[in-house]
Design a protein around this motif. Structure first.
Motif, mmCIF file in Angstrom:
data_model
loop_
_atom_site.group_PDB
_atom_site.id
_atom_site.type_symbol
_atom_site.label_atom_id
_atom_site.label_comp_id
_atom_site.label_asym_id
_atom_site.label_seq_id
_atom_site.Cartn_x
_atom_site.Cartn_y
_atom_site.Cartn_z
ATOM 1 N N LYS A 156 -1.282 4.824 -9.999
ATOM 2 C CA LYS A 156 -0.602 6.091 -9.764
ATOM 3 C C LYS A 156 -1.222 7.176 -10.638
ATOM 4 O O LYS A 156 -1.461 6.943 -11.829
ATOM 5 C CB LYS A 156 0.893 5.958 -10.087
ATOM 6 C CG LYS A 156 1.624 4.963 -9.212
ATOM 7 C CD LYS A 156 3.085 4.873 -9.608
ATOM 8 C CE LYS A 156 3.827 3.863 -8.748
ATOM 9 N NZ LYS A 156 5.257 3.748 -9.127
ATOM 10 N N THR B 115 -4.384 2.412 3.364
ATOM 11 C CA THR B 115 -3.794 1.817 4.559
ATOM 12 C C THR B 115 -4.056 0.314 4.559
ATOM 13 O O THR B 115 -4.986 -0.174 3.896
ATOM 14 C CB THR B 115 -4.389 2.437 5.824
ATOM 15 O OG1 THR B 115 -5.790 2.099 5.913
ATOM 16 C CG2 THR B 115 -4.239 3.956 5.818
ATOM 17 N N THR C 86 0.833 -1.205 0.000
ATOM 18 C CA THR C 86 0.000 0.000 0.000
ATOM 19 C C THR C 86 0.869 1.256 0.000
ATOM 20 O O THR C 86 1.953 1.279 0.591
ATOM 21 C CB THR C 86 -0.922 0.013 1.222
ATOM 22 O OG1 THR C 86 -0.139 -0.109 2.422
ATOM 23 C CG2 THR C 86 -1.905 -1.142 1.175
ATOM 24 N N ARG C 87 0.366 2.321 -0.666
ATOM 25 C CA ARG C 87 1.051 3.616 -0.690
ATOM 26 C C ARG C 87 0.133 4.700 -0.137
ATOM 27 O O ARG C 87 0.475 5.404 0.787
ATOM 28 C CB ARG C 87 1.482 3.960 -2.118
ATOM 29 C CG ARG C 87 2.509 3.001 -2.704
ATOM 30 C CD ARG C 87 2.807 3.295 -4.158
ATOM 31 N NE ARG C 87 3.355 4.629 -4.353
ATOM 32 C CZ ARG C 87 2.672 5.635 -4.885
ATOM 33 N NH1 ARG C 87 1.418 5.463 -5.269
ATOM 34 N NH2 ARG C 87 3.246 6.816 -5.027
ATOM 35 N N VAL C 88 -1.031 4.856 -0.748
ATOM 36 C CA VAL C 88 -2.024 5.828 -0.283
ATOM 37 C C VAL C 88 -3.026 5.152 0.636
ATOM 38 O O VAL C 88 -3.410 5.696 1.679
ATOM 39 C CB VAL C 88 -2.732 6.491 -1.485
ATOM 40 C CG1 VAL C 88 -3.808 7.461 -1.004
ATOM 41 C CG2 VAL C 88 -1.717 7.212 -2.369
ATOM 42 N N THR D 207 -1.066 -3.622 -5.657
ATOM 43 C CA THR D 207 -0.368 -2.602 -6.450
ATOM 44 C C THR D 207 -1.369 -1.493 -6.734
ATOM 45 O O THR D 207 -2.406 -1.746 -7.359
ATOM 46 C CB THR D 207 0.163 -3.175 -7.773
ATOM 47 O OG1 THR D 207 1.075 -4.248 -7.487
ATOM 48 C CG2 THR D 207 0.892 -2.112 -8.575
ATOM 49 N N GLU D 208 -1.069 -0.295 -6.276
ATOM 50 C CA GLU D 208 -1.996 0.815 -6.437
ATOM 51 C C GLU D 208 -1.776 1.533 -7.766
ATOM 52 O O GLU D 208 -0.669 1.549 -8.309
ATOM 53 C CB GLU D 208 -1.834 1.817 -5.293
ATOM 54 C CG GLU D 208 -2.185 1.260 -3.922
ATOM 55 C CD GLU D 208 -2.086 2.328 -2.844
ATOM 56 O OE1 GLU D 208 -1.923 3.516 -3.191
ATOM 57 O OE2 GLU D 208 -2.167 1.980 -1.650
#
Length: 271
Positions: free
Chosen positions: A138, A82, A78-80, A135-136
């Protein structure tokens, strides 16, 4: 005088009699033949009973015992988002047999509930864990929507609405309501074309892009820092246009308007 049939003197006669025996084996060596016997009826019954018991034990261990049940769910990548958001959206069946978890259904549920997720790998981690590797998407461009921003990814997919614009992501302005391109290509294809134009730019130029404006499929314009504009034209010959624009930006420091819509005949104007 002897006749022609008389044997010549000194000529050896062909040996007669039975063929010679095989050479003797070396002392101490023996050939041992091990008799092979098919298992008896009692042995077959024993083997069959053991196989059935082992199979029944395996099924019980996988489905009925408490040894291999879902006790934890772990999210990574995760990046953005949670980890808590991902785990909550997955709704993995806790305390269910780990072997019975439908991993495809979990992945589909996550992508449907969290469009920011581009791909997700759902794995069983024995003996008690479900792993979610996401995988988010972008953002490549942003569409202003009132006081918020819609994020558009590299495939032209609008996947999330945020209150604050991510730093370094250009705005996308679609002015195609009266353009014939809207009916021919559709809004999604025009949006993808804008994303592709932005992605064709080298990193040194992309960081200066503030807005991508689309009036039609063959009329894309870039707004750079310092009030500079670039007439890009259509998506075609993107790599060549990027090279020409890079050279123009280096050579014409005082230029305000750059036209690379025809890369073989670029133009610079303004000061």
């Amino acid at each position: 005088m002897a006749g022609p049939t008389t044997a010549r003197r000194g000529e050896k006669k062909s040996p007669s009699g039975p063929p010679s025996a095989a050479p003797p084996r070396a002392p101490g060596s023996r050939w041992v033949r091990i008799p092979l016997r098919a298992p008896g009826r009692r042995s077959l019954i024993i083997i069959l009973v053991v196989a059935v018991l082992l199979g029944a034990f395996g099924v019980w261990a996988l489905y009925a015992s408490n040894w291999l049940r879902v006790e934890r769910v772990r999210a990574t990548g995760t990046r953005v988002l949670t980890s808590h958001e991902v785990i909550a959206a997955a709704r993995a069946p806790m305390n269910a047999p780990l072997v019975s978890v439908d991993t495809d259904a979990l992945a589909h549920r996550l992508r449907a509930r969290l469009p920011r997720i581009k791909t997700v790998d759902v794995e069983r981690s024995w003996p008690h864990t479900i792993g979610l590797k996401v995988t988010e998407r972008k953002p490549e461009l942003l569409i202003r929507a009132g006081g918020k921003f819609i994020e558009v990814d590299a495939e032209g997919v609008r996947f999330a609405t945020v209150s604050t614009a991510p730093q370094g992501v250009p705005l996308l302005e679609m002015a195609v309501s009266d353009s014939p391109s809207l009916h021919r290509f559709g809004i999604d294809r025009l949006r993808r074309a804008a994303v592709e134009v932005n992605r064709d730019l080298p990193t040194a130029v992309r960081k200066d892009v503030r807005k991508v404006r689309v009036r039609s499929y063959d009329a894309v314009t870039l707004e750079l820092t310092g009030g500079r504009t670039v007439a890009w034209g259509s998506r075609e010959e993107g790599a060549e246009k990027a090279k020409v624009l890079t050279a123009l930006l280096k050579a014409a420091h005082g230029g305000r308007h750059f036209d690379v819509s025809v890369p073989s005949a670029p133009a610079v104007s303004g000061s």
